[in-house]
Design a protein around this motif. Structure first.
Motif, PDB file in Angstrom:
ATOM      1  N   CYS A 105       0.837  -1.211   0.000  1.00  0.00           N
ATOM      2  CA  CYS A 105       0.000   0.000   0.000  1.00  0.00           C
ATOM      3  C   CYS A 105       0.863   1.248   0.000  1.00  0.00           C
ATOM      4  O   CYS A 105       0.563   2.220  -0.693  1.00  0.00           O
ATOM      5  N   SER A 106       1.943   1.212   0.751  1.00  0.00           N
ATOM      6  CA  SER A 106       2.849   2.350   0.812  1.00  0.00           C
ATOM      7  C   SER A 106       3.510   2.600  -0.545  1.00  0.00           C
ATOM      8  O   SER A 106       3.626   3.747  -0.986  1.00  0.00           O
ATOM      9  N   LEU A 107       3.919   1.533  -1.230  1.00  0.00           N
ATOM     10  CA  LEU A 107       4.514   1.683  -2.557  1.00  0.00           C
ATOM     11  C   LEU A 107       3.511   2.250  -3.553  1.00  0.00           C
ATOM     12  O   LEU A 107       3.848   3.130  -4.348  1.00  0.00           O
ATOM     13  N   SER A 108       2.294   1.751  -3.507  1.00  0.00           N
ATOM     14  CA  SER A 108       1.246   2.259  -4.398  1.00  0.00           C
ATOM     15  C   SER A 108       0.977   3.728  -4.134  1.00  0.00           C
ATOM     16  O   SER A 108       0.874   4.534  -5.061  1.00  0.00           O
ATOM     17  N   HIS A 109       0.867   4.058  -2.868  1.00  0.00           N
ATOM     18  CA  HIS A 109       0.579   5.441  -2.491  1.00  0.00           C
ATOM     19  C   HIS A 109       1.718   6.376  -2.901  1.00  0.00           C
ATOM     20  O   HIS A 109       1.471   7.453  -3.449  1.00  0.00           O
ATOM     21  N   SER A 110       2.947   5.960  -2.672  1.00  0.00           N
ATOM     22  CA  SER A 110       4.072   6.831  -3.012  1.00  0.00           C
ATOM     23  C   SER A 110       4.182   7.036  -4.520  1.00  0.00           C
ATOM     24  O   SER A 110       4.519   8.131  -4.979  1.00  0.00           O
ATOM     25  N   LEU A 111       3.856   6.020  -5.313  1.00  0.00           N
ATOM     26  CA  LEU A 111       3.849   6.190  -6.767  1.00  0.00           C
ATOM     27  C   LEU A 111       2.752   7.162  -7.185  1.00  0.00           C
ATOM     28  O   LEU A 111       2.977   8.058  -8.005  1.00  0.00           O
ATOM     29  N   ARG A 112       1.589   7.006  -6.607  1.00  0.00           N
ATOM     30  CA  ARG A 112       0.472   7.911  -6.905  1.00  0.00           C
ATOM     31  C   ARG A 112       0.832   9.349  -6.558  1.00  0.00           C
ATOM     32  O   ARG A 112       0.544  10.284  -7.304  1.00  0.00           O
ATOM     33  N   MET A 113       1.507   9.542  -5.451  1.00  0.00           N
ATOM     34  CA  MET A 113       1.878  10.899  -5.015  1.00  0.00           C
ATOM     35  C   MET A 113       2.887  11.544  -5.960  1.00  0.00           C
ATOM     36  O   MET A 113       2.884  12.760  -6.138  1.00  0.00           O
ATOM     37  N   ILE A 114       3.733  10.749  -6.585  1.00  0.00           N
ATOM     38  CA  ILE A 114       4.678  11.301  -7.557  1.00  0.00           C
ATOM     39  C   ILE A 114       3.923  11.988  -8.685  1.00  0.00           C
ATOM     40  O   ILE A 114       4.275  13.083  -9.120  1.00  0.00           O
ATOM     41  N   PHE A 115       2.858  11.357  -9.151  1.00  0.00           N
ATOM     42  CA  PHE A 115       2.110  11.912 -10.278  1.00  0.00           C
ATOM     43  C   PHE A 115       1.086  12.959  -9.852  1.00  0.00           C
ATOM     44  O   PHE A 115       0.651  13.763 -10.674  1.00  0.00           O
ATOM     45  N   ASN A 116       0.697  12.968  -8.606  1.00  0.00           N
ATOM     46  CA  ASN A 116      -0.231  13.997  -8.123  1.00  0.00           C
ATOM     47  C   ASN A 116       0.481  15.305  -7.803  1.00  0.00           C
ATOM     48  O   ASN A 116      -0.134  16.367  -7.815  1.00  0.00           O
ATOM     49  N   LYS A 117       1.754  15.208  -7.508  1.00  0.00           N
ATOM     50  CA  LYS A 117       2.528  16.386  -7.123  1.00  0.00           C
ATOM     51  C   LYS A 117       2.874  17.222  -8.353  1.00  0.00           C
ATOM     52  O   LYS A 117       3.317  16.703  -9.369  1.00  0.00           O
ATOM     53  N   ARG A 118       2.664  18.510  -8.251  1.00  0.00           N
ATOM     54  CA  ARG A 118       3.047  19.415  -9.336  1.00  0.00           C
ATOM     55  C   ARG A 118       4.543  19.664  -9.228  1.00  0.00           C
ATOM     56  O   ARG A 118       5.015  20.280  -8.286  1.00  0.00           O
ATOM     57  N   ASN A 129      12.313  11.537  -8.088  1.00  0.00           N
ATOM     58  CA  ASN A 129      11.341  10.853  -7.232  1.00  0.00           C
ATOM     59  C   ASN A 129      11.087   9.429  -7.706  1.00  0.00           C
ATOM     60  O   ASN A 129      10.915   8.513  -6.892  1.00  0.00           O
ATOM     61  N   MET A 130      11.059   9.231  -9.035  1.00  0.00           N
ATOM     62  CA  MET A 130      10.880   7.879  -9.564  1.00  0.00           C
ATOM     63  C   MET A 130      12.085   7.005  -9.204  1.00  0.00           C
ATOM     64  O   MET A 130      11.920   5.838  -8.855  1.00  0.00           O
ATOM     65  N   ALA A 131      13.295   7.569  -9.271  1.00  0.00           N
ATOM     66  CA  ALA A 131      14.495   6.802  -8.903  1.00  0.00           C
ATOM     67  C   ALA A 131      14.420   6.371  -7.437  1.00  0.00           C
ATOM     68  O   ALA A 131      14.767   5.227  -7.099  1.00  0.00           O
ATOM     69  N   ARG A 132      13.949   7.258  -6.594  1.00  0.00           N
ATOM     70  CA  ARG A 132      13.779   6.900  -5.179  1.00  0.00           C
ATOM     71  C   ARG A 132      12.732   5.805  -5.014  1.00  0.00           C
ATOM     72  O   ARG A 132      12.875   4.907  -4.187  1.00  0.00           O
ATOM     73  N   TRP A 133      11.670   5.887  -5.828  1.00  0.00           N
ATOM     74  CA  TRP A 133      10.618   4.874  -5.776  1.00  0.00           C
ATOM     75  C   TRP A 133      11.164   3.523  -6.222  1.00  0.00           C
ATOM     76  O   TRP A 133      10.868   2.495  -5.615  1.00  0.00           O
TER      77      TRP A 133
END
Length: 70
Positions: A5-18, A27-31
């Motif tokens: 769930c944390s991985l899913s959420h963090s990926l979603r937040m990458i694309f929600n963030k302006r 951020n993707m590299a960190r993910w």
């Protein structure tokens, strides 16, 4: 399950963030690192796909549009 769930959420937040494309790339590299540490096979497949098409995916940050309606 909580890590998934944390991985899913963090990926979603990458694309929600302006942000700009280079920031999103970082951020993707960190993910990717989080996915590797978690050791979930299914997320490894997703991360590999994102990595393979990263330039195309990160083009989203050029004008925040997708071809999803196509």
């Amino acid at each position: 399950m909580e890590k998934a769930c944390s991985l899913s959420h963090s990926l979603r937040m990458i694309f929600n963030k302006r942000s700009i494309k280079d920031s999103a790339r970082l951020n993707m590299a960190r993910w990717y690192n989080k996915v590797e540490e978690a050791g979930f096979h299914s997320f490894n497949v997703i991360a590999a796909t994102f990595y393979e098409y990263s330039e195309e995916i990160l083009n989203f940050y050029t004008n925040r549009s997708t071809n999803a309606s196509a």
